[in-house]
Scaffold this motif. Sequence first.
Motif, PDB file in Angstrom:
ATOM      1  N   LEU A   1       0.828  -1.209   0.000  1.00  0.00           N
ATOM      2  CA  LEU A   1       0.000   0.000   0.000  1.00  0.00           C
ATOM      3  C   LEU A   1       0.861   1.257   0.000  1.00  0.00           C
ATOM      4  CD1 LEU A   1      -2.861  -0.991   2.455  1.00  0.00           C
ATOM      5  CD2 LEU A   1      -3.069  -0.498   0.006  1.00  0.00           C
ATOM      6  N   HIS A   2       1.936   1.231   0.767  1.00  0.00           N
ATOM      7  CA  HIS A   2       2.842   2.380   0.795  1.00  0.00           C
ATOM      8  C   HIS A   2       3.469   2.591  -0.586  1.00  0.00           C
ATOM      9  CE1 HIS A   2       5.572   5.353   2.380  1.00  0.00           C
ATOM     10  NE2 HIS A   2       6.604   4.663   1.901  1.00  0.00           N
ATOM     11  N   HIS A   3       3.895   1.509  -1.204  1.00  0.00           N
ATOM     12  CA  HIS A   3       4.483   1.592  -2.546  1.00  0.00           C
ATOM     13  C   HIS A   3       3.454   2.141  -3.549  1.00  0.00           C
ATOM     14  CE1 HIS A   3       7.012   0.554  -5.957  1.00  0.00           C
ATOM     15  NE2 HIS A   3       5.952   0.007  -6.514  1.00  0.00           N
ATOM     16  N   ILE A   4       2.231   1.651  -3.462  1.00  0.00           N
ATOM     17  CA  ILE A   4       1.167   2.122  -4.362  1.00  0.00           C
ATOM     18  C   ILE A   4       0.927   3.609  -4.157  1.00  0.00           C
ATOM     19  CG2 ILE A   4      -1.324   1.999  -4.796  1.00  0.00           C
ATOM     20  CD1 ILE A   4      -1.035  -1.071  -4.192  1.00  0.00           C
ATOM     21  N   GLU A   5       0.893   4.045  -2.910  1.00  0.00           N
ATOM     22  CA  GLU A   5       0.680   5.466  -2.625  1.00  0.00           C
ATOM     23  C   GLU A   5       1.792   6.327  -3.245  1.00  0.00           C
ATOM     24  OE1 GLU A   5      -0.473   8.281   1.159  1.00  0.00           O
ATOM     25  OE2 GLU A   5       0.708   6.467   1.533  1.00  0.00           O
TER      26      GLU A   5
ATOM     27  N   ARG B  61       3.345   9.858  -8.081  1.00  0.00           N
ATOM     28  CA  ARG B  61       4.233  10.117  -9.218  1.00  0.00           C
ATOM     29  C   ARG B  61       3.491  10.163 -10.555  1.00  0.00           C
ATOM     30  NH1 ARG B  61       9.102   6.182  -9.467  1.00  0.00           N
ATOM     31  NH2 ARG B  61       9.610   7.650 -11.114  1.00  0.00           N
ATOM     32  N   MET B  62       2.234   9.757 -10.563  1.00  0.00           N
ATOM     33  CA  MET B  62       1.478   9.730 -11.821  1.00  0.00           C
ATOM     34  C   MET B  62       1.282  11.147 -12.356  1.00  0.00           C
ATOM     35  SD  MET B  62      -1.339   6.734 -11.188  1.00  0.00           S
ATOM     36  CE  MET B  62      -1.864   6.680 -12.894  1.00  0.00           C
ATOM     37  N   LEU B  63       1.033  11.206 -13.649  1.00  0.00           N
ATOM     38  CA  LEU B  63       0.782  12.492 -14.289  1.00  0.00           C
ATOM     39  C   LEU B  63      -0.399  13.196 -13.635  1.00  0.00           C
ATOM     40  CD1 LEU B  63       1.099  11.522 -18.069  1.00  0.00           C
ATOM     41  CD2 LEU B  63       2.746  12.802 -16.694  1.00  0.00           C
ATOM     42  N   ARG B  64      -0.309  14.504 -13.600  1.00  0.00           N
ATOM     43  CA  ARG B  64      -1.419  15.321 -13.100  1.00  0.00           C
ATOM     44  C   ARG B  64      -2.425  15.506 -14.243  1.00  0.00           C
ATOM     45  NH1 ARG B  64      -0.788  14.058  -8.503  1.00  0.00           N
ATOM     46  NH2 ARG B  64      -2.524  15.395  -8.009  1.00  0.00           N
ATOM     47  N   PRO B  65      -3.687  15.761 -13.913  1.00  0.00           N
ATOM     48  CA  PRO B  65      -4.708  15.940 -14.958  1.00  0.00           C
ATOM     49  C   PRO B  65      -4.403  17.069 -15.945  1.00  0.00           C
ATOM     50  CG  PRO B  65      -5.737  15.674 -12.827  1.00  0.00           C
ATOM     51  CD  PRO B  65      -4.266  15.789 -12.571  1.00  0.00           C
ATOM     52  N   ASP B  66      -3.640  18.066 -15.519  1.00  0.00           N
ATOM     53  CA  ASP B  66      -3.344  19.190 -16.410  1.00  0.00           C
ATOM     54  C   ASP B  66      -2.043  19.011 -17.193  1.00  0.00           C
ATOM     55  OD1 ASP B  66      -1.648  19.422 -14.242  1.00  0.00           O
ATOM     56  OD2 ASP B  66      -2.033  21.554 -13.905  1.00  0.00           O
ATOM     57  N   SER B  67      -1.445  17.813 -17.127  1.00  0.00           N
ATOM     58  CA  SER B  67      -0.194  17.559 -17.846  1.00  0.00           C
ATOM     59  C   SER B  67      -0.427  17.522 -19.355  1.00  0.00           C
ATOM     60  CB  SER B  67       0.411  16.235 -17.399  1.00  0.00           C
ATOM     61  OG  SER B  67       1.501  15.895 -18.222  1.00  0.00           O
ATOM     62  N   LYS B  68       0.471  18.154 -20.101  1.00  0.00           N
ATOM     63  CA  LYS B  68       0.360  18.142 -21.566  1.00  0.00           C
ATOM     64  C   LYS B  68       0.713  16.771 -22.131  1.00  0.00           C
ATOM     65  CE  LYS B  68       4.989  20.064 -22.302  1.00  0.00           C
ATOM     66  NZ  LYS B  68       5.664  18.897 -22.815  1.00  0.00           N
ATOM     67  N   ASP B  69       1.326  15.912 -21.323  1.00  0.00           N
ATOM     68  CA  ASP B  69       1.708  14.565 -21.764  1.00  0.00           C
ATOM     69  C   ASP B  69       0.616  13.518 -21.526  1.00  0.00           C
ATOM     70  OD1 ASP B  69       4.263  15.429 -22.570  1.00  0.00           O
ATOM     71  OD2 ASP B  69       4.987  15.273 -20.496  1.00  0.00           O
TER      72      ASP B  69
ATOM     73  N   HIS C 274      -3.134   6.558 -20.383  1.00  0.00           N
ATOM     74  CA  HIS C 274      -3.043   6.872 -18.963  1.00  0.00           C
ATOM     75  C   HIS C 274      -4.416   6.727 -18.300  1.00  0.00           C
ATOM     76  CE1 HIS C 274       0.487   9.208 -20.575  1.00  0.00           C
ATOM     77  NE2 HIS C 274       1.062   8.480 -19.632  1.00  0.00           N
ATOM     78  N   VAL C 275      -5.450   7.146 -19.019  1.00  0.00           N
ATOM     79  CA  VAL C 275      -6.823   7.000 -18.513  1.00  0.00           C
ATOM     80  C   VAL C 275      -7.148   5.524 -18.344  1.00  0.00           C
ATOM     81  CG1 VAL C 275      -9.266   7.444 -18.986  1.00  0.00           C
ATOM     82  CG2 VAL C 275      -7.541   9.171 -19.589  1.00  0.00           C
ATOM     83  N   ARG C 276      -6.792   4.720 -19.346  1.00  0.00           N
ATOM     84  CA  ARG C 276      -7.034   3.271 -19.273  1.00  0.00           C
ATOM     85  C   ARG C 276      -6.299   2.671 -18.082  1.00  0.00           C
ATOM     86  NH1 ARG C 276      -4.592  -1.495 -20.857  1.00  0.00           N
ATOM     87  NH2 ARG C 276      -6.032  -3.148 -21.428  1.00  0.00           N
ATOM     88  N   ALA C 277      -5.053   3.065 -17.885  1.00  0.00           N
ATOM     89  CA  ALA C 277      -4.252   2.525 -16.781  1.00  0.00           C
ATOM     90  C   ALA C 277      -4.883   2.861 -15.430  1.00  0.00           C
ATOM     91  CB  ALA C 277      -2.825   3.057 -16.848  1.00  0.00           C
ATOM     92  N   VAL C 278      -5.293   4.113 -15.250  1.00  0.00           N
ATOM     93  CA  VAL C 278      -5.878   4.491 -13.962  1.00  0.00           C
ATOM     94  C   VAL C 278      -7.217   3.785 -13.742  1.00  0.00           C
ATOM     95  CG1 VAL C 278      -7.153   6.630 -14.520  1.00  0.00           C
ATOM     96  CG2 VAL C 278      -5.984   6.423 -12.341  1.00  0.00           C
ATOM     97  N   ASN C 279      -7.970   3.538 -14.803  1.00  0.00           N
ATOM     98  CA  ASN C 279      -9.223   2.800 -14.665  1.00  0.00           C
ATOM     99  C   ASN C 279      -8.977   1.337 -14.297  1.00  0.00           C
ATOM    100  OD1 ASN C 279     -10.994   4.937 -15.068  1.00  0.00           O
ATOM    101  ND2 ASN C 279     -10.977   4.686 -17.281  1.00  0.00           N
ATOM    102  N   LEU C 280      -7.944   0.726 -14.882  1.00  0.00           N
ATOM    103  CA  LEU C 280      -7.585  -0.651 -14.508  1.00  0.00           C
ATOM    104  C   LEU C 280      -7.117  -0.718 -13.054  1.00  0.00           C
ATOM    105  CD1 LEU C 280      -5.700  -1.817 -17.727  1.00  0.00           C
ATOM    106  CD2 LEU C 280      -7.910  -2.651 -16.886  1.00  0.00           C
ATOM    107  N   ILE C 281      -6.326   0.258 -12.656  1.00  0.00           N
ATOM    108  CA  ILE C 281      -5.865   0.325 -11.264  1.00  0.00           C
ATOM    109  C   ILE C 281      -7.062   0.431 -10.329  1.00  0.00           C
ATOM    110  CG2 ILE C 281      -4.674   1.803  -9.586  1.00  0.00           C
ATOM    111  CD1 ILE C 281      -2.725   2.505 -11.973  1.00  0.00           C
ATOM    112  N   ASN C 282      -7.992   1.308 -10.653  1.00  0.00           N
ATOM    113  CA  ASN C 282      -9.179   1.485  -9.809  1.00  0.00           C
ATOM    114  C   ASN C 282     -10.016   0.216  -9.735  1.00  0.00           C
ATOM    115  OD1 ASN C 282      -8.534   4.088  -9.094  1.00  0.00           O
ATOM    116  ND2 ASN C 282      -9.709   4.996 -10.762  1.00  0.00           N
TER     117      ASN C 282
END
Length: 77
Positions: free
Chosen positions: A29-33, A38-46, A51-59
């Motif tokens: 859990l600490h590692h995940i946190e 470190r993940m991109l912020r929503p306002d990142s140009k990159d 990234h959306v798919r990855a965060v949805n799979l994580i969730n």
Amino acid sequence: MSKVQTLNPLPIEPAPAYENGHQIARDLLHHIELQLDRMLRPDSKDLRWHHVRAVNLINAQLSEVATLLDETNGVRS
């Protein structure tokens, strides 16, 4: 034929294995946190759709873990 003498095995208690597993879960859990921070912020140009798919799979996987914890602890949602 000689008779083989065996020792009576000591009963194995679950507490040490449970404590070890519990600590591993907390370390994960600490590692995940840290990685989430470190993940991109929503306002990142990159930011891209993968990234959306990855965060949805994580969730989805974290939701399964949360459900398992609820069931283990007797919590009803």
